[in-house]
Scaffold this active site. Sequence first.
Site, PDB file in Angstrom:
ATOM      1  N   GLY A   1      23.830  11.771 -57.457  1.00 34.53           N
ATOM      2  CA  GLY A   1      22.595  12.071 -58.173  1.00 34.53           C
ATOM      3  C   GLY A   1      22.695  13.299 -59.049  1.00 34.53           C
ATOM      4  O   GLY A   1      22.021  13.398 -60.071  1.00 34.53           O
TER       5      GLY A   1
ATOM      6  N   GLU B   1      24.028  12.119 -62.222  1.00 31.83           N
ATOM      7  CA  GLU B   1      23.008  11.350 -62.940  1.00 31.83           C
ATOM      8  C   GLU B   1      21.996  12.273 -63.625  1.00 31.83           C
ATOM      9  O   GLU B   1      21.492  11.954 -64.711  1.00 31.83           O
ATOM     10  CB  GLU B   1      22.322  10.379 -61.975  1.00 31.83           C
ATOM     11  CG  GLU B   1      23.270   9.267 -61.551  1.00 31.83           C
ATOM     12  CD  GLU B   1      22.678   8.334 -60.512  1.00 31.83           C
ATOM     13  OE1 GLU B   1      22.617   7.124 -60.757  1.00 31.83           O
ATOM     14  OE2 GLU B   1      22.284   8.827 -59.432  1.00 31.83           O
TER      15      GLU B   1
ATOM     16  N   ALA C   1      20.959  13.395 -54.079  1.00 30.94           N
ATOM     17  CA  ALA C   1      19.853  13.142 -53.168  1.00 30.94           C
ATOM     18  C   ALA C   1      20.035  13.862 -51.842  1.00 30.94           C
ATOM     19  O   ALA C   1      21.146  13.980 -51.321  1.00 30.94           O
ATOM     20  CB  ALA C   1      19.714  11.640 -52.921  1.00 30.94           C
TER      21      ALA C   1
ATOM     22  N   GLU D   1      29.265   6.784 -55.134  1.00 34.35           N
ATOM     23  CA  GLU D   1      28.427   5.929 -54.288  1.00 34.35           C
ATOM     24  C   GLU D   1      29.186   4.734 -53.718  1.00 34.35           C
ATOM     25  O   GLU D   1      28.971   4.334 -52.558  1.00 34.35           O
ATOM     26  CB  GLU D   1      27.197   5.446 -55.068  1.00 34.35           C
ATOM     27  CG  GLU D   1      26.079   6.468 -55.174  1.00 34.35           C
ATOM     28  CD  GLU D   1      26.278   7.459 -56.314  1.00 34.35           C
ATOM     29  OE1 GLU D   1      25.339   8.211 -56.599  1.00 34.35           O
ATOM     30  OE2 GLU D   1      27.370   7.482 -56.932  1.00 34.35           O
TER      31      GLU D   1
END
Length: 261
Positions: free
Chosen positions: A112, A115, A69, A135
């Site tokens: 991210g 992911e 992100a 995270e």
Amino acid sequence: MTQAGNEVLYEVVDGHIAVITLNRPEVRNAVNGVVANALEAAAKQAEADPNIRVGILTSSLDKVFSAGADLAEISAGRGNTLSTKDGGFAGFVELKRDKPWIAAVEGAAFAGGCEIVLSCDMIVASENARFGLPEVKRGLFAGAAGVYRLPRRLPRNIGIELVATGDGLDAQRAYALGFANRMTPPGGALNAAIELAKAIAVNAPMSVRESIAIARQSQDLDEGELAKLSRSAAGRVFSSEDSREGPRAFLEKRAPVWKGQ
């Protein structure tokens, strides 16, 4: 607001392989709203094109796949733009896809970025690739499916360890644990992914799609449910034109000409 440009590139290789490249080098391919919408559009384009049989997701950088992100967007109050209605985060992690997808990873794929990789069916990693969900080290949460997809792709206890510690997984261990399908020298991930895609693309498209649809659910459903889905899929495959073309081509000692139907 960043304007749309060439943040996501689309190329067709060998007639049947869509190569989609993250290309926002100034911020290590961090996902903003432009990237999310462009990636969703590119993936939908590949899925809708009957000539495309395999998708590859890669990066234009040699040291990072994606930083995840874009924190500048989040700090500016635009975090909601990093997801799309159909695709979720990056326009990709929740997007419905029927065709097989391969992540070709050079360098870091954290948070991210990891992911996004986990959203693909297969992973080709160069020796300099690293994966992880850090995270928890920042008091955050890997909310784009990472916390449950990572343990599914690894031995469960290893996956839970990585989720809980936030530590990274290097390419060598990822390959040894079966997380990565192939491992290559640095700079070789995309070419190896294309070779893997070619090995898939020579097969009957409907057979591949129906087969991976069941395989994707193999860890989620019980044997009875999977058997029922398999019978339905087999009925569709065996009633297709390609199910007759395959045996005919074998008997005639020639390459099959698939119609995808």
